[in-house]
Design a protein around this motif. Structure first.
Motif, PDB file in Angstrom:
ATOM      1  N   ASN A  11       0.833  -1.196   0.000  1.00  0.00           N
ATOM      2  CA  ASN A  11       0.000   0.000   0.000  1.00  0.00           C
ATOM      3  C   ASN A  11       0.868   1.247   0.000  1.00  0.00           C
ATOM      4  O   ASN A  11       1.375   1.659   1.026  1.00  0.00           O
ATOM      5  N   GLY A  47       6.868  -5.881   1.475  1.00  0.00           N
ATOM      6  CA  GLY A  47       7.336  -7.259   1.436  1.00  0.00           C
ATOM      7  C   GLY A  47       8.584  -7.542   2.243  1.00  0.00           C
ATOM      8  O   GLY A  47       8.807  -6.970   3.295  1.00  0.00           O
ATOM      9  N   LYS A 113       5.439 -10.583  21.190  1.00  0.00           N
ATOM     10  CA  LYS A 113       4.736 -11.026  19.994  1.00  0.00           C
ATOM     11  C   LYS A 113       5.356 -10.389  18.753  1.00  0.00           C
ATOM     12  O   LYS A 113       5.682  -9.213  18.762  1.00  0.00           O
ATOM     13  N   VAL A 114       5.535 -11.200  17.728  1.00  0.00           N
ATOM     14  CA  VAL A 114       6.073 -10.711  16.465  1.00  0.00           C
ATOM     15  C   VAL A 114       5.049 -11.032  15.382  1.00  0.00           C
ATOM     16  O   VAL A 114       4.614 -12.182  15.299  1.00  0.00           O
ATOM     17  N   PRO A 115       4.632 -10.070  14.531  1.00  0.00           N
ATOM     18  CA  PRO A 115       5.142  -8.706  14.388  1.00  0.00           C
ATOM     19  C   PRO A 115       4.811  -7.754  15.549  1.00  0.00           C
ATOM     20  O   PRO A 115       3.881  -7.978  16.297  1.00  0.00           O
ATOM     21  N   HIS A 116       5.665  -6.738  15.663  1.00  0.00           N
ATOM     22  CA  HIS A 116       5.397  -5.575  16.507  1.00  0.00           C
ATOM     23  C   HIS A 116       4.332  -4.796  15.751  1.00  0.00           C
ATOM     24  O   HIS A 116       4.621  -4.193  14.731  1.00  0.00           O
ATOM     25  N   MET A 117       3.090  -4.907  16.228  1.00  0.00           N
ATOM     26  CA  MET A 117       1.983  -4.325  15.473  1.00  0.00           C
ATOM     27  C   MET A 117       1.148  -3.424  16.357  1.00  0.00           C
ATOM     28  O   MET A 117       0.651  -3.858  17.382  1.00  0.00           O
ATOM     29  N   TRP A 119       0.177   0.809  17.895  1.00  0.00           N
ATOM     30  CA  TRP A 119       0.637   2.157  18.239  1.00  0.00           C
ATOM     31  C   TRP A 119       1.599   2.094  19.413  1.00  0.00           C
ATOM     32  O   TRP A 119       1.261   1.585  20.472  1.00  0.00           O
ATOM     33  N   ASN A 120       2.774   2.654  19.215  1.00  0.00           N
ATOM     34  CA  ASN A 120       3.754   2.673  20.299  1.00  0.00           C
ATOM     35  C   ASN A 120       4.296   4.094  20.441  1.00  0.00           C
ATOM     36  O   ASN A 120       4.274   4.876  19.491  1.00  0.00           O
ATOM     37  N   TYR A 141       2.289   4.338  14.380  1.00  0.00           N
ATOM     38  CA  TYR A 141       1.853   2.977  14.061  1.00  0.00           C
ATOM     39  C   TYR A 141       2.976   2.142  13.455  1.00  0.00           C
ATOM     40  O   TYR A 141       3.493   2.445  12.385  1.00  0.00           O
ATOM     41  N   VAL A 143       4.358  -1.695  12.197  1.00  0.00           N
ATOM     42  CA  VAL A 143       4.017  -3.064  11.834  1.00  0.00           C
ATOM     43  C   VAL A 143       5.234  -3.663  11.130  1.00  0.00           C
ATOM     44  O   VAL A 143       5.516  -3.390   9.986  1.00  0.00           O
ATOM     45  N   TYR A 163      10.145  -2.208  22.635  1.00  0.00           N
ATOM     46  CA  TYR A 163       9.364  -3.412  22.351  1.00  0.00           C
ATOM     47  C   TYR A 163      10.329  -4.587  22.352  1.00  0.00           C
ATOM     48  O   TYR A 163      11.038  -4.820  21.378  1.00  0.00           O
ATOM     49  N   GLU A 184       2.418   7.711   7.403  1.00  0.00           N
ATOM     50  CA  GLU A 184       1.165   7.951   6.661  1.00  0.00           C
ATOM     51  C   GLU A 184      -0.026   7.277   7.315  1.00  0.00           C
ATOM     52  O   GLU A 184      -1.168   7.507   6.922  1.00  0.00           O
ATOM     53  N   LYS A 185       0.256   6.422   8.312  1.00  0.00           N
ATOM     54  CA  LYS A 185      -0.822   5.720   9.015  1.00  0.00           C
ATOM     55  C   LYS A 185      -0.829   6.074  10.494  1.00  0.00           C
ATOM     56  O   LYS A 185      -1.420   5.363  11.304  1.00  0.00           O
TER      57      LYS A 185
ATOM     58  N   ALA B  74      -6.011   8.653   8.063  1.00  0.00           N
ATOM     59  CA  ALA B  74      -4.577   8.377   8.211  1.00  0.00           C
ATOM     60  C   ALA B  74      -4.333   7.389   9.346  1.00  0.00           C
ATOM     61  O   ALA B  74      -3.436   7.557  10.154  1.00  0.00           O
ATOM     62  N   LEU B  93      -4.660  -4.156  -1.568  1.00  0.00           N
ATOM     63  CA  LEU B  93      -3.522  -3.410  -1.024  1.00  0.00           C
ATOM     64  C   LEU B  93      -3.195  -2.205  -1.909  1.00  0.00           C
ATOM     65  O   LEU B  93      -2.893  -1.126  -1.410  1.00  0.00           O
ATOM     66  N   ASN B 196       2.040 -16.668  19.008  1.00  0.00           N
ATOM     67  CA  ASN B 196       2.846 -15.499  19.396  1.00  0.00           C
ATOM     68  C   ASN B 196       2.698 -14.353  18.390  1.00  0.00           C
ATOM     69  O   ASN B 196       3.659 -13.664  18.056  1.00  0.00           O
TER      70      ASN B 196
END
Lengths: 202, 257
Positions: A11, A47, A113-117, A119-120, A141, A143, A163, A184-185, B74, B93, B196
């Motif tokens: 995206n 990717g 947990k992986v992915p680190h997904m 808001w941090n 955000y 990911v 994290y 952008e997110k 956003a 996507l 996990n």
């Protein structure tokens, strides 16, 4: 004009919409001449590390990027785009990166947990115009499953997140800027960060 | 610190947001783009759009809705419903979605998870599981909008999904969906303990306490809800204030307009 390197399938439309809102003109491109003529380059994240490097090689963009970066053109790498700036990536093997910055890209520890997904919060490491006009404890955000580490140059770290250890979140060395999260997110904070990057290139 | 996420879910049918009870008696509520803007401004951390009829009626995903939403907000959003092929994922996507959630198609062809994760990265592949309790602490996976029992154990399926490369799991308790009696804590916790990767709890939200319960006892990383938000029974700022008072980490920033 900002050249957004369009080298994958993820995206990137959202990034362009965010830049549009800031009146920062941008275009998706893989054209070396367009990239040379642009006043800035954005390398987005899509990717896996190896696939991304393969795509840049196939499009014959690695040498263009290297020339433009050493000539001082501002570049922003987002997520995987930032990771590609480093020497080596260890995502499903060991792969050579663009090598603009010292360090490697390693999997986040399995103790979290992986992915680190999600808001941090960002912790500031140095004063930078990139961090101007943010709220207290800004959240962005993330990911990603891999993060920058290894023999990083400490003075390149602008902000980090916690994290399973310290995750480099914003890095800067001269004309090279990396953001591990998705500005952008990242709501208001993310738009401000892109605006601050825009300030570096105008 | 990583915040727990609050995720309004928009079930979309023919370009409109609808909300049904146990997938039945669907009522028209709103324009998805307008609702997305409203949630973004209220402080939602993420959004999910399900094309709820796509699985059965072979509809294409509403790519123009996806693109219009991406233009207006956003924050990250996931698109699901009727995703069958890697090409479907690619289109969604490219239209501006950040993640794609796969449900029935993954059960019918688990390799799609692997293929998509390799091509686009695990971070954008969400495995959505509709589960129903058939005996005490025994949950089976249902597909086609909760209509068809697959006989597959939900916890085993979640583990397999993680191994195939899914980056997140949405666990929807069919029995709780639309009932507003609370999330299925036991199911959510069982899934969270088994893998996990991040877990999004879905189905059953009725009060702000339900959110607190599933994010603590249920060990969920995020809580998804639809009608309590659509009908303004719970406001997101009020919910987040409450969670914060319960020492749950949330993102408190007001959204950019």
């Amino acid at each position: 004009m900002i050249a957004i390197i369009d080298y994958g399938a993820g995206n990137i439309k959202s990034l362009q919409f965010a830049l549009d809102k800031l009146k920062l003109e941008s275009e998706l491109t893989t054209d070396p001449q367009f990239i040379r003529d642009a006043k800035s380059i954005i390398l987005p994240g899509v990717g896996a590390f190896k696939d991304a490097m393969d795509a840049l090689n196939e499009l014959d963009l690695v040498s263009v990027l290297k020339q433009e970066i050493s000539a001082g053109k501002p570049i922003l790498g987002i997520c995987l785009g930032m990771q590609l700036f480093y020497e080596q990536g260890f995502e499903d093997g060991s792969w050579e990166g663009l090598g603009f910055l010292k360090g490697s890209v390693n999997r986040i520890t399995d103790s979290v947990k992986v992915p680190h997904m999600g808001w941090n919060t960002l912790t500031q490491h140095q004063d930078s115009s990139l961090l101007h006009n943010l709220t207290d404890n800004p959240s962005v955000y993330f990911v990603h499953s891999y993060a920058v580490g290894g023999n990083l140059e400490k003075d390149t770290l602008v902000a980090s997140a916690q994290y399973g250890g310290t995750i480099p979140a914003i890095v800067k060395k001269g004309n090279i800027v990396g953001m591990q999260f998705h500005p952008e997110k990242s709501g208001k904070t993310g738009i401000q960060l892109l605006k601050n990057y825009g300030g570096l290139i105008s | 610190m990583l915040a727990k996420r609050i995720i309004p879910c928009l079930d979309v049918d023919k370009g409109r947001v609808v909300k049904g009870k146990k997938f039945q008696n669907i009522q028209d509520v709103a324009d998805p783009v307008e609702l997305a803007k409203r949630y973004n401004e209220a402080g939602a951390d993420e959004l999910v759009f399900y094309d709820i009829t796509a699985s059965n009626e072979e509809r294409d995903i509403f790519l123009d809705v996806v693109e219009n939403v991406a233009k207006e907000i956003a924050i990250p959003f996931t698109v699901g419903g009727g995703i069958r092929t890697v090409d479907d994922i690619h289109k969604v996507l490219r239209s501006g979605a950040d993640k794609v959630s796969i449900n029935s198609a993954a059960v019918q062809n688990p390799e799609i998870i692997k293929e998509a994760a390799l091509k686009f990265g695990s971070q954008c592949i969400v495995l959505s599981i509709d589960a129903k309790e058939v005996a005490a602490n025994n949950w089976l996976v249902y597909i086609n909008g909760g209509r068809k029992n697959t006989g597959i154990d939900a916890i085993e399926w979640a583990k397999r999904g993680e191994n195939l490369g899914a980056g997140e799991i949405v666990i929807n308790a069919i029995d709780a969906d639309g009932e507003k009696n609370g999330y299925n804590i036991a199911l959510t916790k069982a899934i969270a303990d088994a893998v996990n990767i991040p877990i999004v709890a879905s189905g059953g939200a009725g009060t702000i306490q339900h959110f607190a319960d599933v994010l603590t006892e249920g060990a969920a990383d995020a809580a998804l809800a639809a009608s309590v938000f659509h009908y303004e029974e719970i406001s997101i700022p009020e919910l987040k204030n409450y969670l914060e008072s319960e020492a749950i980490t949330v993102r408190s920033e007001i959204e950019w307009k």
